[in-house]
Structures are given as C-alpha cells and as structure tokens.
Design an enzyme around this catalytic site. Structure first.
Site, mmCIF file in Angstrom:
data_model
loop_
_atom_site.group_PDB
_atom_site.id
_atom_site.type_symbol
_atom_site.label_atom_id
_atom_site.label_comp_id
_atom_site.label_asym_id
_atom_site.label_seq_id
_atom_site.Cartn_x
_atom_site.Cartn_y
_atom_site.Cartn_z
ATOM 1 N N GLY A 1 0.930 -1.176 0.061
ATOM 2 C CA GLY A 1 -0.100 0.038 -0.027
ATOM 3 C C GLY A 1 0.849 1.225 -0.116
ATOM 4 N N ASP B 1 -1.521 4.667 -6.260
ATOM 5 C CA ASP B 1 0.002 4.745 -5.920
ATOM 6 C C ASP B 1 0.772 5.673 -6.512
ATOM 7 O OD1 ASP B 1 -0.971 1.838 -6.008
ATOM 8 O OD2 ASP B 1 0.635 1.703 -4.925
ATOM 9 N N LYS C 1 -3.978 -0.154 -8.486
ATOM 10 C CA LYS C 1 -3.832 -1.638 -8.776
ATOM 11 C C LYS C 1 -4.316 -1.987 -10.063
ATOM 12 C CE LYS C 1 -2.252 -3.998 -6.514
ATOM 13 N NZ LYS C 1 -1.033 -4.500 -6.796
HETATM 14 O O1 MRU Z 1 0.397 -4.150 -4.414
HETATM 15 P P1 MRU Z 1 -0.045 -3.074 -3.498
HETATM 16 O O2 MRU Z 1 -0.991 -4.157 -2.583
HETATM 17 O O3 MRU Z 1 0.876 -2.449 -2.575
HETATM 18 O O4 MRU Z 1 -1.103 -2.263 -4.123
HETATM 19 C C1 MRU Z 1 -1.871 -1.381 -3.323
HETATM 20 C C2 MRU Z 1 -2.863 -0.316 -4.010
HETATM 21 O O5 MRU Z 1 -2.880 -0.638 -5.499
HETATM 22 C C3 MRU Z 1 -3.559 0.421 -3.286
HETATM 23 O O6 MRU Z 1 -4.858 0.963 -3.878
HETATM 24 C C4 MRU Z 1 -2.715 1.805 -3.159
HETATM 25 O O7 MRU Z 1 -1.419 1.682 -2.955
HETATM 26 C C5 MRU Z 1 -3.571 3.009 -2.474
HETATM 27 S S1 MRU Z 1 -3.280 2.512 -0.697
HETATM 28 C C6 MRU Z 1 -4.039 3.829 0.214
#
Ligand code: MRU
Length: 367
Positions: A54, A244, A255
């Site tokens: 995240g 992200d 994601k």
């Molecule tokens: O691959 P991850 O689990 O780190 O991806 C997380 C996401 O895509 C979240 O939606 C994003 O980091 C926002 S977190 C508040």
C-alpha cells in the site's frame, strides 16, 4: 483501527525505542502475525516481499528503514546507500521516493551525531502526518456519501465499490478509500461495500474484507469481473479507490483492474472517486499513461493461489497448466477524464494540473 478490541496501526516503533513493528500482511486473513524490523535491509525486504504494502505504508516503512540505516551508519555515504536500496524495493508507488527524499532533506544538513534522533523523529512525523491526511480525506469523502445517502429512500444503504486494499493496512491508519466509509459507518449511516477480490494477490478478498469485517462494516466480496454488471443494475452508488501515483495531469495509477472499473463506471454514470493523499502526487510527470513505471511481478502470483483448507492448514495450489506463460502487470493507469474527483486532505479536486497545483502549491513547485 481495532483488531479484536485492541487498537493497532499498521506500523509502529516498539517500546525499546528503535525496532519497528509491523503486521505481516502476507499471512492475513488466516493469521495475525507481528514482525520486528531491525535493519534497513529487513525494511527493504518487507516492502519487496509485500509483508507491508500500500503506497502510504510503503513510504512510512522506508522512512523507518532509513532511521534503522542511520543507526548503523551515520555517514553521508551510508544515507546515500540506504536511499538507493530502499527506493529500489518497489517501483510504482511514489510515496516511497517522497518519504526517502524527506528523510534525506532533514538528515543531510545535520551533524552525524544528531542524525539518529532526527531520523526517528522525522519517520514518526511521516507516520503521524499520514494518519492526519487520511482523517482529512475521510471528512471530505464523508460529505459525498452523505449527499448520496440523502438522495436514497430511507433505510437503503449507500453502496460503495472499492478495488484492492486502500484501507488502514495500506496506510498507517484509517486508509484512504476506506476513511470516508469508516467515518460514515461510525456516524450511523448505512453503508455497504462491494469489495473487488483483486486478483492476483487478492488484497480485496484477504485484506479489505478482513478490515471491514473487524470494524463491522457490511460488505460483500465479488470476483473482479462483477462490477460492470452491478453498475448496470444500479447496485453501485459510487466507487472509491486508492492510488499509488497521480500524475500532474490527474491520471491515476492504481492496482491492476482499476481502469476497467472506471470505464464501467463512466459508461453507467456512476461517480468514480480516487482518494488521494498529497504525498502520492507526482508533479514531475505530465502523462500518467506513458510515464508511470508499472511494476511486473512474479508469474507465481498468477499461477498459484494460497488459501486455508477445511482442516485449517494454509496451502498453495497451482491453477494453470504446468509451463503456461503468465503475465503479471501489478498496476494500470486510469486517464483523468474517467475520474469524477480526487478526494484529498484539502478537499475534493478536479483531476487536472491547475486544481492539483493550486491545492498543493508547496509540492507543485518543489520538484
Ligand atoms: O500492490 P499493493 O498491494 O501495494 O497495491 C496497493 C494499491 O494499489 C492501493 O490501492 C494503493 O497503494 C493505495 S493505498 C491507500
């Protein structure tokens, strides 16, 4: 937020004053396991292996990772070395670079004798700032949920669709996309969340469902392909997702699969909001689709699934034929034109450069 009545954050400083505690997210929802990070290498490994994940939590972990690095080596060269291997841990979430730049900014001018104390203090501030940012996002997002609730027949829940986990586990506390949902629920508004399972790592099914369940928020896990059908049948009032990295033009990286949800929302007139903490804005990039690096992860994440058997063992099984090639793009970019609004700690913004720059002038000129 609470886990079985006890307050937890996703990352914290242990009572010894130097080791860093975190929840091993790879083991949820089947096991709630806590780990201690004692070196910068361990912090980098935690980010790379997705023990923590995240965007905002990746940033906070990197900040504490730098503090652990400085504890071992206070020199300029030590700081530069730690910066390089921490930033290489994952490529897409810009919060990683933001947090490491912050650490470097406060550490480099300081005398080496003060660097350990300064590093731990700034890492703690970064964590606290994240909590405050998410509370701000929560308040601005709550207003949107309240508006929709007011337009619905009494007693009917507001149905929110979310993708992946942009909850408190992905941040230090509260979450970004989930902050308005938790606030609405705590104020007695009826909310129901459609939780995309989020293949291949299933952060929705494993983490968002776990969080919402522990907080008592009504929710339903759906296969990733279900959202379009629900939207056609007016079963989704709004979508709120995390991000992200947001480019200066308002393009949103999140994601993998987020883009398809935004397309379906656009086709069905469903508002599509992105919860955006300001450290996730990358003002150095003008075109998200062409310039944001998209992480590609291991084929095993697609080919192998892990779950709990009826007798309680956690096991992994292969779901594609042996030798079959798989592709694992971890993120995609939703063009700004498909985004209804960006819910930031400073209010609801249009997804465009002028709006982002005027809300965050200190960031837009600083790169
Ligand atoms: O691959 P991850 O689990 O780190 O991806 C997380 C996401 O895509 C979240 O939606 C994003 O980091 C926002 S977190 C508040």
């Amino acid at each position: 937020m609470k886990v079985d009545g006890r307050h937890f954050r996703s990352i914290w400083l242990e009572p010894d004053g130097w080791t860093v505690g975190a929840i091993d997210q790879r083991r949820l929802p089947h096991e709630f396991a806590i780990v201690r990070l004692e070196t910068a290498d361990a912090a980098a490994d935690a980010i790379r292996s997705m023990l923590v994940r995240g965007a905002p939590l990746i940033g906070a972990t990197a900040a504490y990772g730098m503090a652990l690095a400085v504890r071992d080596d206070r020199s300029d060269a030590g700081i530069d070395r730690a910066y390089e291997f921490l930033i290489a841990a994952r490529p897409t979430a810009i919060n990683l670079k933001w947090a490491l730049d912050e650490m470097k900014r406060v550490l480099k001018p300081a005398p080496p004798s003060e660097r350990v104390q300064i590093a731990y203090a700034r890492a703690a501030e970064i964590a606290e700032e994240d909590v405050a940012i998410n509370q701000g996002i929560g308040r601005h997002g709550l207003a949107l949920i309240e508006q929709i609730a007011a337009s619905k027949p009494p007693g009917e829940p507001v149905n929110v669709l979310t993708h992946c986990n942009a909850g408190w586990l992905a941040t230090v506390d509260w979450g970004t996309a989930t902050a308005p949902i938790y606030l609405a629920h705590d104020r007695g508004l009826k909310v129901h969340v459609w939780v995309d399972e989020t293949r291949p790592r299933n952060q929705g099914a494993s983490l968002t469902a776990w969080e919402l369940g522990h907080h008592g928020v009504p929710h339903t896990v759906i296969p990733d392909n279900t959202g379009g059908h629900l939207m056609q049948h007016r079963m989704v009032d709004l979508a709120i997702v995390g991000t992200d990295r947001v480019a200066a033009n308002g393009d949103v990286c999140n994601k993998i699969g987020t883009y398809l949800k935004a397309l379906a929302a656009h086709d069905n007139g469903v508002p599509f909001y992105v919860a955006l903490p300001s450290p996730t804005i990358d003002f150095s990039i003008d075109d998200g689709i062409r310039q944001i690096p998209i992480e590609q992860r291991s084929a095993d994440e697609v080919a192998v699934m892990t779950g709990r058997t009826a007798d309680g063992r956690v096991e992994s099984v292969r779901i594609v034929p042996d030798g079959t090639p798989t592709a694992n793009y971890a993120f995609d970019v939703t063009p700004a034109r498909l985004v209804t609004g960006l819910i930031t700690e400073r209010g609801l913004l249009r997804p465009e450069r002028a709006a982002l720059a005027s809300a965050f002038p200190e960031r837009s000129t600083g790169h």
